[in-house]
Design a protein around this motif. Structure first.
Motif, PDB file in Angstrom:
ATOM      1  N   SER A 131       0.836  -1.202   0.000  1.00 13.64           N
ATOM      2  CA  SER A 131       0.000   0.000   0.000  1.00 13.64           C
ATOM      3  C   SER A 131       0.874   1.257   0.000  1.00 13.64           C
ATOM      4  O   SER A 131       0.661   2.186  -0.783  1.00 13.64           O
ATOM      5  CB  SER A 131      -0.915  -0.011   1.223  1.00 13.64           C
ATOM      6  OG  SER A 131      -1.865   1.032   1.159  1.00 13.64           O
ATOM      7  N   GLN A 132       1.876   1.266   0.871  1.00 14.32           N
ATOM      8  CA  GLN A 132       2.765   2.432   0.964  1.00 14.32           C
ATOM      9  C   GLN A 132       3.528   2.640  -0.336  1.00 14.32           C
ATOM     10  O   GLN A 132       3.620   3.760  -0.840  1.00 14.32           O
ATOM     11  CB  GLN A 132       3.752   2.229   2.124  1.00 14.32           C
ATOM     12  CG  GLN A 132       4.674   3.408   2.378  1.00 14.32           C
ATOM     13  CD  GLN A 132       3.950   4.621   2.909  1.00 14.32           C
ATOM     14  OE1 GLN A 132       3.159   4.558   3.847  1.00 14.32           O
ATOM     15  NE2 GLN A 132       4.190   5.771   2.294  1.00 14.32           N
ATOM     16  N   MET A 133       4.050   1.557  -0.881  1.00 13.01           N
ATOM     17  CA  MET A 133       4.879   1.675  -2.084  1.00 13.01           C
ATOM     18  C   MET A 133       4.051   2.080  -3.305  1.00 13.01           C
ATOM     19  O   MET A 133       4.413   2.964  -4.059  1.00 13.01           O
ATOM     20  CB  MET A 133       5.580   0.339  -2.364  1.00 13.01           C
ATOM     21  CG  MET A 133       6.647  -0.019  -1.357  1.00 13.01           C
ATOM     22  SD  MET A 133       7.298  -1.687  -1.602  1.00 13.01           S
ATOM     23  CE  MET A 133       8.455  -1.423  -2.939  1.00 13.01           C
ATOM     24  N   ALA A 134       2.926   1.410  -3.489  1.00 12.78           N
ATOM     25  CA  ALA A 134       2.173   1.611  -4.731  1.00 12.78           C
ATOM     26  C   ALA A 134       1.189   2.775  -4.656  1.00 12.78           C
ATOM     27  O   ALA A 134       0.893   3.395  -5.679  1.00 12.78           O
ATOM     28  CB  ALA A 134       1.426   0.329  -5.101  1.00 12.78           C
ATOM     29  N   TYR A 135       0.696   3.056  -3.448  1.00 18.27           N
ATOM     30  CA  TYR A 135      -0.360   4.063  -3.332  1.00 18.27           C
ATOM     31  C   TYR A 135       0.052   5.266  -2.486  1.00 18.27           C
ATOM     32  O   TYR A 135      -0.711   6.214  -2.367  1.00 18.27           O
ATOM     33  CB  TYR A 135      -1.629   3.432  -2.716  1.00 18.27           C
ATOM     34  CG  TYR A 135      -2.219   2.334  -3.570  1.00 18.27           C
ATOM     35  CD1 TYR A 135      -1.760   1.023  -3.442  1.00 18.27           C
ATOM     36  CD2 TYR A 135      -3.214   2.597  -4.496  1.00 18.27           C
ATOM     37  CE1 TYR A 135      -2.282   0.005  -4.222  1.00 18.27           C
ATOM     38  CE2 TYR A 135      -3.753   1.579  -5.275  1.00 18.27           C
ATOM     39  CZ  TYR A 135      -3.278   0.293  -5.133  1.00 18.27           C
ATOM     40  OH  TYR A 135      -3.803  -0.724  -5.902  1.00 18.27           O
ATOM     41  N   GLY A 136       1.218   5.227  -1.884  1.00 20.36           N
ATOM     42  CA  GLY A 136       1.721   6.382  -1.154  1.00 20.36           C
ATOM     43  C   GLY A 136       1.293   6.474   0.296  1.00 20.36           C
ATOM     44  O   GLY A 136       1.686   7.393   1.015  1.00 20.36           O
ATOM     45  N   ASP A 137       0.451   5.531   0.744  1.00 17.74           N
ATOM     46  CA  ASP A 137       0.070   5.514   2.158  1.00 17.74           C
ATOM     47  C   ASP A 137      -0.404   4.108   2.499  1.00 17.74           C
ATOM     48  O   ASP A 137      -0.501   3.249   1.615  1.00 17.74           O
ATOM     49  CB  ASP A 137      -1.027   6.554   2.468  1.00 17.74           C
ATOM     50  CG  ASP A 137      -2.292   6.344   1.657  1.00 17.74           C
ATOM     51  OD1 ASP A 137      -2.819   7.324   1.095  1.00 17.74           O
ATOM     52  OD2 ASP A 137      -2.774   5.186   1.573  1.00 17.74           O
ATOM     53  N   VAL A 138      -0.715   3.882   3.769  1.00 22.37           N
ATOM     54  CA  VAL A 138      -1.090   2.514   4.183  1.00 22.37           C
ATOM     55  C   VAL A 138      -2.597   2.309   4.202  1.00 22.37           C
ATOM     56  O   VAL A 138      -3.076   1.266   4.646  1.00 22.37           O
ATOM     57  CB  VAL A 138      -0.488   2.160   5.570  1.00 22.37           C
ATOM     58  CG1 VAL A 138       1.025   2.187   5.485  1.00 22.37           C
ATOM     59  CG2 VAL A 138      -1.019   3.062   6.660  1.00 22.37           C
ATOM     60  N   VAL A 139      -3.350   3.303   3.723  1.00 24.80           N
ATOM     61  CA  VAL A 139      -4.812   3.211   3.868  1.00 24.80           C
ATOM     62  C   VAL A 139      -5.558   3.120   2.545  1.00 24.80           C
ATOM     63  O   VAL A 139      -6.790   3.084   2.531  1.00 24.80           O
ATOM     64  CB  VAL A 139      -5.344   4.419   4.689  1.00 24.80           C
ATOM     65  CG1 VAL A 139      -4.768   4.392   6.088  1.00 24.80           C
ATOM     66  CG2 VAL A 139      -5.074   5.737   3.999  1.00 24.80           C
ATOM     67  N   SER A 140      -4.852   3.075   1.443  1.00 24.09           N
ATOM     68  CA  SER A 140      -5.526   3.072   0.139  1.00 24.09           C
ATOM     69  C   SER A 140      -5.823   1.679  -0.396  1.00 24.09           C
ATOM     70  O   SER A 140      -6.403   1.526  -1.460  1.00 24.09           O
ATOM     71  CB  SER A 140      -4.700   3.837  -0.893  1.00 24.09           C
ATOM     72  OG  SER A 140      -4.656   5.202  -0.560  1.00 24.09           O
ATOM     73  N   ARG A 141      -5.384   0.661   0.322  1.00 22.85           N
ATOM     74  CA  ARG A 141      -5.680  -0.729  -0.061  1.00 22.85           C
ATOM     75  C   ARG A 141      -6.438  -1.383   1.065  1.00 22.85           C
ATOM     76  O   ARG A 141      -6.304  -0.992   2.224  1.00 22.85           O
ATOM     77  CB  ARG A 141      -4.396  -1.560  -0.226  1.00 22.85           C
ATOM     78  CG  ARG A 141      -3.606  -1.366  -1.445  1.00 22.85           C
ATOM     79  CD  ARG A 141      -2.452  -2.358  -1.447  1.00 22.85           C
ATOM     80  NE  ARG A 141      -2.815  -3.626  -2.053  1.00 22.85           N
ATOM     81  CZ  ARG A 141      -2.801  -4.795  -1.418  1.00 22.85           C
ATOM     82  NH1 ARG A 141      -2.439  -4.864  -0.167  1.00 22.85           N
ATOM     83  NH2 ARG A 141      -3.133  -5.900  -2.045  1.00 22.85           N
ATOM     84  N   GLN A 142      -7.198  -2.395   0.697  1.00 24.70           N
ATOM     85  CA  GLN A 142      -7.815  -3.237   1.719  1.00 24.70           C
ATOM     86  C   GLN A 142      -6.915  -4.448   1.939  1.00 24.70           C
ATOM     87  O   GLN A 142      -6.486  -5.091   0.983  1.00 24.70           O
ATOM     88  CB  GLN A 142      -9.189  -3.744   1.259  1.00 24.70           C
ATOM     89  CG  GLN A 142     -10.273  -2.700   1.282  1.00 24.70           C
ATOM     90  CD  GLN A 142     -11.545  -3.206   0.630  1.00 24.70           C
ATOM     91  OE1 GLN A 142     -12.102  -2.551  -0.234  1.00 24.70           O
ATOM     92  NE2 GLN A 142     -12.018  -4.371   1.019  1.00 24.70           N
ATOM     93  N   TYR A 143      -6.615  -4.744   3.178  1.00 25.39           N
ATOM     94  CA  TYR A 143      -5.893  -5.972   3.478  1.00 25.39           C
ATOM     95  C   TYR A 143      -6.398  -6.495   4.812  1.00 25.39           C
ATOM     96  O   TYR A 143      -6.717  -5.727   5.703  1.00 25.39           O
ATOM     97  CB  TYR A 143      -4.369  -5.780   3.479  1.00 25.39           C
ATOM     98  CG  TYR A 143      -3.847  -4.507   4.098  1.00 25.39           C
ATOM     99  CD1 TYR A 143      -3.684  -3.358   3.316  1.00 25.39           C
ATOM    100  CD2 TYR A 143      -3.479  -4.438   5.438  1.00 25.39           C
ATOM    101  CE1 TYR A 143      -3.178  -2.186   3.866  1.00 25.39           C
ATOM    102  CE2 TYR A 143      -2.979  -3.270   5.986  1.00 25.39           C
ATOM    103  CZ  TYR A 143      -2.839  -2.142   5.190  1.00 25.39           C
ATOM    104  OH  TYR A 143      -2.339  -0.977   5.723  1.00 25.39           O
ATOM    105  N   CYS A 144      -6.473  -7.818   4.911  1.00 25.04           N
ATOM    106  CA  CYS A 144      -7.057  -8.385   6.128  1.00 25.04           C
ATOM    107  C   CYS A 144      -6.010  -9.065   6.991  1.00 25.04           C
ATOM    108  O   CYS A 144      -6.328  -9.509   8.096  1.00 25.04           O
ATOM    109  CB  CYS A 144      -8.171  -9.362   5.768  1.00 25.04           C
ATOM    110  SG  CYS A 144      -7.614 -10.654   4.672  1.00 25.04           S
TER     111      CYS A 144
END
Lengths: 351, 86
Positions: free
Chosen positions: A83-96
């Motif tokens: 998320s951090q690498m591809a989207y710039g933060d840790v909140v733009s992806r869903q992960y469980c």
């Protein structure tokens, strides 16, 4: 947007595809076009994801620190790191859950180090434990907040013909920064290969996995010559290329000169099936996906190995279902057939 | 005097808010407006005077008033364990 009649269905679909944060962030400037109660739910769902992701990321950082302090080499991948690498933060992806790659010989030491806060979900007998360590490729631990960490010792199931066992993911590892902390992860080229193969093995039942590939390529420096070196003679090549094909179709991702024109009609037929599963025209299950999955194997041997693994070879599920003495292990083969029939036919009838 | 956000506090900017998670207590705090601006300035490791200068440029308010309000806010953050004073 005026054509959307079932907003609840739309939100649920975005969620099931793992792209709800992206959808919310795109649509929030059009909130005036969304029914008020729907938008309020969307905002609440988004904030729930934000908070959960932050909590999970903070746990990852804590666990990684414990491992490092005890001299255990650990590589984080997917989840917050992706998320951090591809989207710039840790909140733009869903992960469980959280995924960490470690050496197999460190597994029990890790379990011991974390035992005060993290426990296994399953209690195993000693014979089941022997089987588990032979068949599994990760140790799954959960804390009291329900945060699950998977400690992998290989990226994929070694019983699957596509397993990338020849790649040393620890070599050339890089650091990414999350909340001012350095976290080790795999090199960009190996990460890209992993993302494509992971998604292809599931026939991209989640759109998120294609988004990840596109965003990763667009935000990270990828040396396509190194990628080609990794993949060129590997039996996973078609799995890898399917990921690139889909991201090219959906997002017009720049694939570099090595892969721009690498795709034959077979990829188009698989693409069409995947889109049908997204559109609900077909179910994404083993039965419907099998024909298309088999197209991705380069050799007949790999196809047979795959079919054997899916339909015949006992898995840990069978060993967990009933604890037979070793002389009766051959019974796990018919047990596997019974459990598959139960799953695909008897349960279907009950429903 | 320097104010620092400890490593145990996780910060995430979301739209017009900033969310702080105290990873030790697992409490969440949400700040917007001036609070968000102050946290962003704290993240840059600026001194108190530098923060006051930056805020006065943003909000065009007299420095003494800013200093008074800032110190009250920083006290509240410190009480919650979200900053430490150097």
């Amino acid at each position: 947007m005026n054509k959307i009649e079932d907003w609840e269905g739309f939100v649920s679909l975005a969620y099931s595809h793992g792209i709800f944060p992206l959808v919310y962030r795109t649509l929030k400037e059009y909130a005036h076009l969304i029914p008020e109660y729907i938008f309020a739910h969307m905002k609440q769902n988004y904030m729930d994801i934000v908070k959960q992701n932050m909590l999970m990321t903070s746990e990852l950082i804590k666990v990684i620190k414990i491992l490092e302090e005890n001299g255990i080499e650990a590589i984080s991948f997917k989840g917050p790191v992706l998320s951090q690498m591809a989207y710039g933060d840790v909140v733009s992806r869903q992960y469980c859950d959280l995924d960490v790659l470690v050496q197999k010989e460190e597994i029990f030491k890790i379990e011991n180090l974390l035992k005060n806060k993290y426990k296994r979900a399953l209690k195993l007998t000693s014979s089941q434990e022997d089987i588990w360590i032979k068949y599994a490729h990760d140790l799954s631990l959960t804390n009291q907040n329900g945060i699950n960490i998977e400690f992998h010792w290989s990226m994929f199931d070694s019983n699957h013909p596509i397993n990338l066992l020849k790649i040393n993911f620890f070599k050339h590892s890089i650091k990414t920064i999350i909340n001012n902390q350095n976290i080790n992860t795999i090199s960009n080229e190996k990460f890209l290969v992993y993302l494509c193969i992971h998604g292809s093995k599931h026939l991209y039942e989640r759109i998120e996995w294609v988004c990840d590939i596109d965003r990763f390529i667009k935000t990270q420096k990828v040396d396509w010559d190194i990628v080609e070196d990794i993949i060129k003679n590997d039996n996973s090549k078609k799995f890898f290329l399917l990921g690139l094909f889909l991201t090219k179709i959906l997002f017009n991702t720049d694939l570099g000169k090595n892969y721009e024109n690498h795709f034959d009609n077979e990829y188009e037929s698989i693409r069409s099936h995947i889109f049908d599963t997204w559109n609900g025209k077909q179910k994404s299950d083993n039965k419907n996906n099998m024909k298309y999955m088999l197209k991705l194997f380069v050799s007949k041997t790999d196809k047979l190995k795959y079919l054997n693994k899916i339909y015949f070879k006992p898995t840990f599920t069978e060993y967990w279902y009933v604890n037979l003495p070793k002389p009766l292990y051959f019974l796990y083969y018919p047990l596997r057939q019974y459990l598959l029939l139960k799953k695909y036919f008897f349960n279907k009838e009950d429903n | 005097m320097k104010y620092q956000i400890p490593q145990t506090v996780f910060i995430q900017e979301i739209d017009s808010e900033v969310i702080l998670l105290d990873t030790q207590t697992q409490e969440y705090f949400s700040l917007n407006g001036v609070g968000k601006d102050i946290v962003e300035l704290l993240s840059k490791n600026l001194s108190k005077d530098e923060i006051i200068e930056e805020l006065s440029n943003i909000y065009e308010v007299d420095n003494p008033q800013i200093e008074k309000d800032l110190l009250n806010f920083l006290k509240a953050l410190e009480k919650k364990g979200l900053i430490v004073i150097d």
